[in-house]
Design a protein around this motif. Structure first.
Motif, PDB file in Angstrom:
ATOM      1  N   CYS A  95      -1.886   2.866   5.196  1.00 41.12           N
ATOM      2  CA  CYS A  95      -0.667   2.046   5.182  1.00 41.12           C
ATOM      3  C   CYS A  95       0.222   2.288   6.391  1.00 41.12           C
ATOM      4  O   CYS A  95       0.599   1.330   7.084  1.00 41.12           O
ATOM      5  CB  CYS A  95       0.106   2.275   3.880  1.00 41.12           C
ATOM      6  SG  CYS A  95       0.537   3.994   3.551  1.00 41.12           S
ATOM      7  N   THR A 126      -5.208   3.828  -0.064  1.00 46.08           N
ATOM      8  CA  THR A 126      -4.014   3.291   0.610  1.00 46.08           C
ATOM      9  C   THR A 126      -3.544   4.144   1.784  1.00 46.08           C
ATOM     10  O   THR A 126      -2.471   3.902   2.334  1.00 46.08           O
ATOM     11  CB  THR A 126      -2.855   3.179  -0.401  1.00 46.08           C
ATOM     12  OG1 THR A 126      -2.640   4.463  -1.027  1.00 46.08           O
ATOM     13  CG2 THR A 126      -3.182   2.166  -1.477  1.00 46.08           C
ATOM     14  N   MET A 168       0.823  -1.208   0.000  1.00 47.15           N
ATOM     15  CA  MET A 168       0.000   0.000   0.000  1.00 47.15           C
ATOM     16  C   MET A 168       0.860   1.262   0.000  1.00 47.15           C
ATOM     17  O   MET A 168       0.527   2.265  -0.638  1.00 47.15           O
ATOM     18  CB  MET A 168      -0.943  -0.009   1.193  1.00 47.15           C
ATOM     19  CG  MET A 168      -2.048  -1.043   1.108  1.00 47.15           C
ATOM     20  SD  MET A 168      -2.973  -1.226   2.666  1.00 47.15           S
ATOM     21  CE  MET A 168      -3.920   0.293   2.681  1.00 47.15           C
TER      22      MET A 168
END
Length: 343
Positions: free
Chosen positions: A53, A50, A22
């Motif tokens: 992450c 993402t 990610m």
């Protein structure tokens, strides 16, 4: 028959590997974020998807460290000192490369001053931040073990509310810094994700219908990621240019999506115990992949016209290429024992 320990290890490794990918996908998506054009929506979509992450990495750290009991000297020797070699090695790596590219840092003591003043390339901020976070871990452990469920919920609620304040302050155009006025800065910062990770793991283990709980978190992750994307679009249009306000790791939608993402990955990891061996090998390389992937991304971006194509497919393709090349490079380096300490 697999034990709970095997499932736990697989879950942690799964979360770490996915979080690492990610990060790569986020940085590829960010290449075309800063201008409104036909490619911007793809960048906004993948970036929003993402954003959990780094919180995931911190939540994993919380799960692994807060439940342990060990003397302070043992923690400093076994945990804290292990984060310094990667910080020094990768900072010197990028400084050396920058020198070859024409940047000048001066004599050796200026190199030391540069290292002490902060990251020499943007993504290494995490290695610097983790120094301060790790220093707080022994004390956060005491809080974790000394508090009951009500106190843990109260701490997390206060942390979430205080963390939302900078976003609210910017949106409302408020000049007063209430974090400073009321002295609630203790409830602010990335360290709260360690506490959240340990709590979410406990919460997951208490679920009777884990399949239903997992599916709910999948849907909520999609919802909060979508809200991050739409809020970023709305605020950017209001500002007249792309603005990452809602991308902040402590913004409300990112915090909520991180909660859900951890539940999703933890649950998924407990179901793939048969792949625990390969997952463990990949997981061992994630720190190195995090550190080297920007170097490889920049080389690929310079060498290929891939990012000039349709970003809806070029962003994930580029991310996969960067991730695989980074993983291959780190696996090769780790064949030599000294590199195991910096990757």
């Amino acid at each position: 028959m697999q034990t709970g320990g095997h499932r736990f290890s697989a879950a942690m490794d799964m979360a770490r590997v996915v979080a690492c990918f990610m990060v790569v996908l986020l940085h590829v998506a960010a290449l075309n974020f800063h201008s409104f054009d036909g490619q911007w929506w793809a960048s906004n979509f993948y970036d929003s998807l993402t954003r959990s992450c780094v919180p995931l990495f911190l939540m994993i750290t919380g799960v692994l460290l807060l439940g342990r009991q060990e003397p302070l000297p043992a923690f400093l020797r076994k945990r804290f000192l292990r984060i310094l070699p990667p910080l020094l090695f990768w900072s010197l790596f990028y400084m050396t490369w920058n020198t070859f590219q024409g940047e000048h840092y001066g004599p050796w003591y200026d190199w030391l001053r540069t290292l002490a003043n902060g990251p020499v390339t943007f993504h290494l901020w995490y290695l610097y931040a983790i120094v301060g976070i790790y220093l707080f871990v022994p004390f956060l452990r005491k809080i974790w073990h000394a508090t009951g469920p009500v106190e843990k919920k109260t701490y997390l609620a206060l942390w979430a509310l205080v963390s939302a304040w900078p976003t609210v302050k910017t949106l409302a155009g408020i000049d007063t810094d209430l974090l400073e006025v009321y002295g609630v800065g203790s409830f602010f910062g990335l360290v709260g994700y360690l506490f959240l990770g340990a709590y979410v793991r406990e919460l997951y283990m208490r679920q009777r219908d884990r399949r239903r709980y997992w599916l709910v978190n999948v849907m909520l992750f999609a919802l909060f990621s979508s809200l991050t994307m739409l809020a970023t679009y709305a605020y950017s249009r209001h500002s007249g240019e792309p603005d990452p306000l809602f991308y902040d790791y402590l913004s409300p939608f990112v915090l909520a999506s991180s909660f859900c993402a951890f539940n999703v990955l933890y649950g998924l990891g407990t179901r793939v115990v048969e792949y625990a061996g390969p997952l463990k090998q990949l997981s061992a390389c994630t720190l190195g992949v995090y550190c080297i992937h920007i170097f490889i991304l920049q080389r690929l971006d310079d060498a290929t016209p891939l990012m000039d194509a349709d970003n809806w497919w070029s962003i994930p393709v580029m991310a996969v290429c960067v991730f695989l090349l980074s993983m291959a490079a780190i696996m090769a380096l780790r064949r030599f024992r000294p590199f195991e300490y910096v990757t």
